[in-house]
Scaffold this motif. Structure first.
Motif, PDB file in Angstrom:
ATOM      1  N   GLU A 284     -12.777  29.383 -46.372  1.00  0.00           N
ATOM      2  CA  GLU A 284     -13.771  29.680 -45.344  1.00  0.00           C
ATOM      3  C   GLU A 284     -15.124  29.007 -45.568  1.00  0.00           C
ATOM      4  OE1 GLU A 284     -13.693  33.884 -44.507  1.00  0.00           O
ATOM      5  OE2 GLU A 284     -11.541  33.811 -44.097  1.00  0.00           O
TER       6      GLU A 284
ATOM      7  N   THR B 287     -11.907  26.202 -31.846  1.00  0.00           N
ATOM      8  CA  THR B 287     -11.151  27.303 -31.246  1.00  0.00           C
ATOM      9  C   THR B 287     -12.038  28.293 -30.503  1.00  0.00           C
ATOM     10  OG1 THR B 287     -11.320  28.672 -33.243  1.00  0.00           O
ATOM     11  CG2 THR B 287      -9.396  27.222 -33.062  1.00  0.00           C
ATOM     12  N   GLY B 288     -13.330  28.289 -30.814  1.00  0.00           N
ATOM     13  CA  GLY B 288     -14.216  29.277 -30.226  1.00  0.00           C
ATOM     14  C   GLY B 288     -14.056  30.656 -30.825  1.00  0.00           C
ATOM     15  N   LYS B 289     -13.378  30.753 -31.962  1.00  0.00           N
ATOM     16  CA  LYS B 289     -13.146  32.043 -32.642  1.00  0.00           C
ATOM     17  C   LYS B 289     -14.130  32.206 -33.785  1.00  0.00           C
ATOM     18  CE  LYS B 289      -8.797  32.818 -30.904  1.00  0.00           C
ATOM     19  NZ  LYS B 289      -8.674  33.788 -29.894  1.00  0.00           N
ATOM     20  N   ASP B 290     -14.244  33.444 -34.271  1.00  0.00           N
ATOM     21  CA  ASP B 290     -15.107  33.667 -35.432  1.00  0.00           C
ATOM     22  C   ASP B 290     -14.311  33.746 -36.727  1.00  0.00           C
ATOM     23  OD1 ASP B 290     -13.932  36.114 -34.967  1.00  0.00           O
ATOM     24  OD2 ASP B 290     -15.792  37.256 -34.975  1.00  0.00           O
ATOM     25  N   LYS B 291     -12.963  33.798 -36.650  1.00  0.00           N
ATOM     26  CA  LYS B 291     -12.121  33.718 -37.845  1.00  0.00           C
ATOM     27  C   LYS B 291     -10.678  33.438 -37.455  1.00  0.00           C
ATOM     28  CE  LYS B 291     -10.474  38.306 -38.941  1.00  0.00           C
ATOM     29  NZ  LYS B 291     -10.413  39.332 -39.930  1.00  0.00           N
ATOM     30  N   ILE B 292      -9.921  32.922 -38.397  1.00  0.00           N
ATOM     31  CA  ILE B 292      -8.489  32.691 -38.224  1.00  0.00           C
ATOM     32  C   ILE B 292      -7.776  33.665 -39.155  1.00  0.00           C
ATOM     33  CG2 ILE B 292      -6.591  31.014 -38.464  1.00  0.00           C
ATOM     34  CD1 ILE B 292      -8.628  30.200 -36.331  1.00  0.00           C
TER      35      ILE B 292
ATOM     36  N   LEU C 197     -13.088  26.588 -36.496  1.00  0.00           N
ATOM     37  CA  LEU C 197     -13.623  27.714 -35.733  1.00  0.00           C
ATOM     38  C   LEU C 197     -14.383  27.220 -34.505  1.00  0.00           C
ATOM     39  CD1 LEU C 197     -14.871  30.178 -38.505  1.00  0.00           C
ATOM     40  CD2 LEU C 197     -12.717  30.222 -37.233  1.00  0.00           C
ATOM     41  N   GLN C 198     -15.115  26.139 -34.688  1.00  0.00           N
ATOM     42  CA  GLN C 198     -15.854  25.568 -33.563  1.00  0.00           C
ATOM     43  C   GLN C 198     -14.894  25.087 -32.469  1.00  0.00           C
ATOM     44  OE1 GLN C 198     -18.357  22.239 -34.664  1.00  0.00           O
ATOM     45  NE2 GLN C 198     -19.914  22.893 -33.195  1.00  0.00           N
TER      46      GLN C 198
ATOM     47  N   ASN D 233      -9.636  24.924 -27.992  1.00  0.00           N
ATOM     48  CA  ASN D 233     -10.242  24.904 -26.658  1.00  0.00           C
ATOM     49  C   ASN D 233     -10.096  23.517 -26.065  1.00  0.00           C
ATOM     50  OD1 ASN D 233     -11.054  27.554 -26.841  1.00  0.00           O
ATOM     51  ND2 ASN D 233     -13.099  27.050 -27.569  1.00  0.00           N
TER      52      ASN D 233
ATOM     53  N   LYS E 219      -2.054  23.704 -29.752  1.00  0.00           N
ATOM     54  CA  LYS E 219      -1.717  24.670 -30.815  1.00  0.00           C
ATOM     55  C   LYS E 219      -1.461  23.969 -32.141  1.00  0.00           C
ATOM     56  CE  LYS E 219       1.343  28.381 -32.194  1.00  0.00           C
ATOM     57  NZ  LYS E 219       2.626  29.047 -31.999  1.00  0.00           N
TER      58      LYS E 219
ATOM     59  N   ALA F 283      -3.733  28.303 -34.660  1.00  0.00           N
ATOM     60  CA  ALA F 283      -4.969  28.272 -33.893  1.00  0.00           C
ATOM     61  C   ALA F 283      -4.724  27.557 -32.575  1.00  0.00           C
ATOM     62  CB  ALA F 283      -6.071  27.567 -34.675  1.00  0.00           C
TER      63      ALA F 283
END
Length: 195
Positions: free
Chosen positions: A40, A52-57, A49-50, A193, A165, A190
Protein backbone atom coordinates in the motif's frame (compact mmCIF):
# COMPACT_ATOMS: atom_id res chain seq x y z
CA UNK A 1 -5.83 -28.28 45.96
CA UNK A 2 -4.89 -30.82 43.27
CA UNK A 3 -7.69 -29.55 41.04
CA UNK A 4 -6.43 -25.99 41.37
CA UNK A 5 -2.82 -27.05 40.63
CA UNK A 6 -3.97 -29.05 37.63
CA UNK A 7 -6.07 -26.13 36.36
CA UNK A 8 -3.13 -23.72 36.76
CA UNK A 9 -0.86 -26.15 34.90
CA UNK A 10 -3.36 -26.43 32.01
CA UNK A 11 -3.81 -22.65 31.88
CA UNK A 12 -0.07 -22.00 31.91
CA UNK A 13 0.53 -24.57 29.14
CA UNK A 14 -2.25 -23.01 27.07
CA UNK A 15 -0.73 -19.57 27.55
CA UNK A 16 2.74 -20.89 26.70
CA UNK A 17 1.57 -22.46 23.42
CA UNK A 18 -0.48 -19.42 22.45
CA UNK A 19 2.59 -17.19 22.91
CA UNK A 20 4.94 -19.56 21.09
CA UNK A 21 6.55 -18.08 17.99
CA UNK A 22 8.46 -19.92 15.34
CA UNK A 23 12.12 -19.15 15.99
CA UNK A 24 13.56 -19.87 12.56
CA UNK A 25 14.04 -16.92 10.22
CA UNK A 26 10.93 -17.58 8.16
CA UNK A 27 8.45 -14.75 8.50
CA UNK A 28 5.03 -15.44 9.96
CA UNK A 29 3.00 -15.28 6.79
CA UNK A 30 -0.65 -15.71 7.67
CA UNK A 31 -1.81 -12.13 7.54
CA UNK A 32 -1.91 -9.53 4.77
CA UNK A 33 -1.29 -6.84 7.40
CA UNK A 34 2.32 -8.02 7.71
CA UNK A 35 2.94 -7.03 4.07
CA UNK A 36 0.44 -4.19 3.88
CA UNK A 37 3.10 -1.49 3.94
CA UNK A 38 5.10 -3.09 1.10
CA UNK A 39 1.97 -3.04 -1.08
CA UNK A 40 0.00 0.00 0.00
CA UNK A 41 2.98 2.37 0.24
CA UNK A 42 4.07 1.52 -3.31
CA UNK A 43 3.54 3.93 -6.20
CA UNK A 44 1.95 1.02 -8.13
CA UNK A 45 -0.84 0.65 -5.54
CA UNK A 46 -1.45 4.40 -5.32
CA UNK A 47 -1.69 4.64 -9.12
CA UNK A 48 -4.07 1.65 -9.17
CA UNK A 49 -6.39 3.33 -6.66
CA UNK A 50 -6.40 6.43 -8.82
CA UNK A 51 -7.31 4.39 -11.92
CA UNK A 52 -10.13 2.57 -10.10
CA UNK A 53 -11.52 5.49 -8.13
CA UNK A 54 -11.47 3.30 -5.00
CA UNK A 55 -9.87 3.97 -1.64
CA UNK A 56 -8.58 0.38 -1.25
CA UNK A 57 -8.36 -2.99 -2.98
CA UNK A 58 -9.39 -6.09 -1.04
CA UNK A 59 -7.07 -9.09 -1.34
CA UNK A 60 -7.99 -12.72 -0.60
CA UNK A 61 -5.47 -15.06 1.03
CA UNK A 62 -4.36 -17.90 -1.25
CA UNK A 63 -4.65 -21.39 0.18
CA UNK A 64 -1.69 -23.74 0.61
CA UNK A 65 -2.44 -25.67 -2.59
CA UNK A 66 -1.81 -22.45 -4.56
CA UNK A 67 1.61 -22.03 -2.90
CA UNK A 68 3.11 -25.49 -3.36
CA UNK A 69 5.79 -24.71 -5.96
CA UNK A 70 9.44 -24.66 -4.93
CA UNK A 71 12.19 -23.45 -7.27
CA UNK A 72 15.77 -24.74 -7.12
CA UNK A 73 18.71 -22.45 -7.82
CA UNK A 74 20.94 -23.68 -10.64
CA UNK A 75 24.71 -23.44 -11.03
CA UNK A 76 24.41 -21.34 -14.18
CA UNK A 77 24.88 -17.66 -13.48
CA UNK A 78 23.40 -15.27 -16.03
CA UNK A 79 23.89 -11.98 -14.21
CA UNK A 80 24.68 -9.13 -16.62
CA UNK A 81 26.27 -6.07 -15.00
CA UNK A 82 25.09 -3.71 -17.77
CA UNK A 83 21.57 -3.88 -16.26
CA UNK A 84 22.66 -3.14 -12.68
CA UNK A 85 20.66 0.09 -12.57
CA UNK A 86 17.49 -1.96 -13.27
CA UNK A 87 18.21 -4.77 -10.77
CA UNK A 88 16.72 -4.90 -7.28
CA UNK A 89 19.43 -5.79 -4.75
CA UNK A 90 18.78 -7.51 -1.42
CA UNK A 91 19.72 -5.43 1.64
CA UNK A 92 23.02 -7.37 2.02
CA UNK A 93 23.67 -7.12 -1.79
CA UNK A 94 24.18 -10.91 -2.10
CA UNK A 95 20.95 -11.53 -4.02
CA UNK A 96 19.49 -9.72 -7.01
CA UNK A 97 15.98 -9.75 -8.45
CA UNK A 98 15.82 -9.05 -12.19
CA UNK A 99 12.35 -8.16 -13.51
CA UNK A 100 13.84 -6.33 -16.49
CA UNK A 101 16.18 -8.16 -18.84
CA UNK A 102 14.16 -11.22 -19.95
CA UNK A 103 13.39 -11.08 -23.67
CA UNK A 104 15.25 -7.80 -24.06
CA UNK A 105 17.36 -7.02 -27.10
CA UNK A 106 19.15 -3.76 -27.69
CA UNK A 107 19.49 -2.62 -31.29
CA UNK A 108 22.66 -1.06 -32.73
CA UNK A 109 21.06 2.35 -32.20
CA UNK A 110 20.44 1.57 -28.50
CA UNK A 111 16.69 1.05 -28.85
CA UNK A 112 15.22 -1.55 -26.49
CA UNK A 113 13.26 -4.28 -28.26
CA UNK A 114 11.27 -6.41 -25.85
CA UNK A 115 9.52 -9.75 -26.08
CA UNK A 116 5.80 -9.69 -25.19
CA UNK A 117 6.41 -12.07 -22.28
CA UNK A 118 8.09 -11.06 -19.01
CA UNK A 119 9.92 -12.97 -16.30
CA UNK A 120 11.55 -12.55 -12.91
CA UNK A 121 15.00 -14.01 -12.25
CA UNK A 122 16.90 -14.35 -8.99
CA UNK A 123 20.70 -14.19 -8.95
CA UNK A 124 22.81 -15.33 -6.02
CA UNK A 125 26.03 -13.35 -6.52
CA UNK A 126 27.79 -14.94 -3.56
CA UNK A 127 27.33 -18.56 -4.75
CA UNK A 128 27.14 -17.78 -8.49
CA UNK A 129 23.72 -19.35 -9.01
CA UNK A 130 20.45 -18.23 -10.54
CA UNK A 131 16.84 -19.28 -10.97
CA UNK A 132 13.82 -18.18 -12.98
CA UNK A 133 11.20 -17.32 -10.33
CA UNK A 134 8.31 -17.07 -12.81
CA UNK A 135 7.32 -16.27 -16.40
CA UNK A 136 4.27 -14.22 -17.44
CA UNK A 137 2.55 -14.23 -20.80
CA UNK A 138 1.71 -11.19 -22.93
CA UNK A 139 -1.47 -10.25 -21.03
CA UNK A 140 0.37 -9.97 -17.70
CA UNK A 141 2.81 -7.58 -16.05
CA UNK A 142 5.18 -7.45 -13.12
CA UNK A 143 3.80 -4.58 -11.07
CA UNK A 144 5.99 -4.66 -7.97
CA UNK A 145 9.11 -6.45 -6.71
CA UNK A 146 10.50 -5.66 -3.27
CA UNK A 147 12.85 -7.25 -0.76
CA UNK A 148 11.38 -7.81 2.71
CA UNK A 149 14.78 -8.81 4.15
CA UNK A 150 17.92 -10.60 2.92
CA UNK A 151 16.07 -13.90 2.33
CA UNK A 152 12.46 -12.89 1.60
CA UNK A 153 10.87 -10.90 -1.19
CA UNK A 154 7.39 -9.96 -2.36
CA UNK A 155 6.02 -9.67 -5.89
CA UNK A 156 2.81 -8.34 -7.40
CA UNK A 157 1.79 -9.46 -10.87
CA UNK A 158 -1.27 -8.48 -12.90
CA UNK A 159 -3.26 -10.13 -15.63
CA UNK A 160 -5.76 -8.24 -17.79
CA UNK A 161 -8.92 -10.32 -17.87
CA UNK A 162 -10.60 -7.62 -19.95
CA UNK A 163 -9.62 -4.08 -20.90
CA UNK A 164 -11.30 -2.80 -17.73
CA UNK A 165 -10.69 -5.71 -15.32
CA UNK A 166 -7.28 -6.60 -13.89
CA UNK A 167 -6.49 -9.56 -11.64
CA UNK A 168 -3.59 -9.30 -9.19
CA UNK A 169 -1.49 -11.87 -7.41
CA UNK A 170 0.76 -11.03 -4.47
CA UNK A 171 3.33 -13.69 -3.60
CA UNK A 172 5.87 -13.78 -0.78
CA UNK A 173 8.95 -15.94 -1.36
CA UNK A 174 11.48 -17.30 1.13
CA UNK A 175 15.02 -18.31 0.10
CA UNK A 176 16.49 -21.22 2.02
CA UNK A 177 19.92 -22.23 0.70
CA UNK A 178 19.23 -23.32 -2.91
CA UNK A 179 15.43 -23.40 -2.57
CA UNK A 180 12.97 -20.61 -3.25
CA UNK A 181 9.52 -21.29 -1.81
CA UNK A 182 6.22 -19.48 -2.02
CA UNK A 183 5.27 -19.02 1.62
CA UNK A 184 2.28 -16.69 1.42
CA UNK A 185 0.04 -15.17 -1.20
CA UNK A 186 -3.00 -13.04 -1.88
CA UNK A 187 -5.14 -12.31 -4.91
CA UNK A 188 -7.43 -9.47 -5.88
CA UNK A 189 -9.14 -7.75 -8.75
CA UNK A 190 -9.80 -4.21 -9.84
CA UNK A 191 -12.14 -2.60 -12.34
CA UNK A 192 -10.54 0.39 -14.02
CA UNK A 193 -12.47 3.58 -14.70
CA UNK A 194 -12.91 4.58 -18.32
CA UNK A 195 -10.15 7.04 -19.20
Amino acid sequence: MKKISYLLLVLSMTLLFSCYKDTDNRPTLDDYKIYKSFIEDSSWYKNLLQKTGKDKIVFRKLDDSELKDTITMEDKFIYDSKFEDKYIFSPDKNMILDPYSYGLEISDSGEELRDADTALFLYDTKNKKSAPVFYIGPSGNIELVSWINDTSFITVTSDHETEQKMNFTILVYQIDKDKISKVSGFSGEAFLNEL
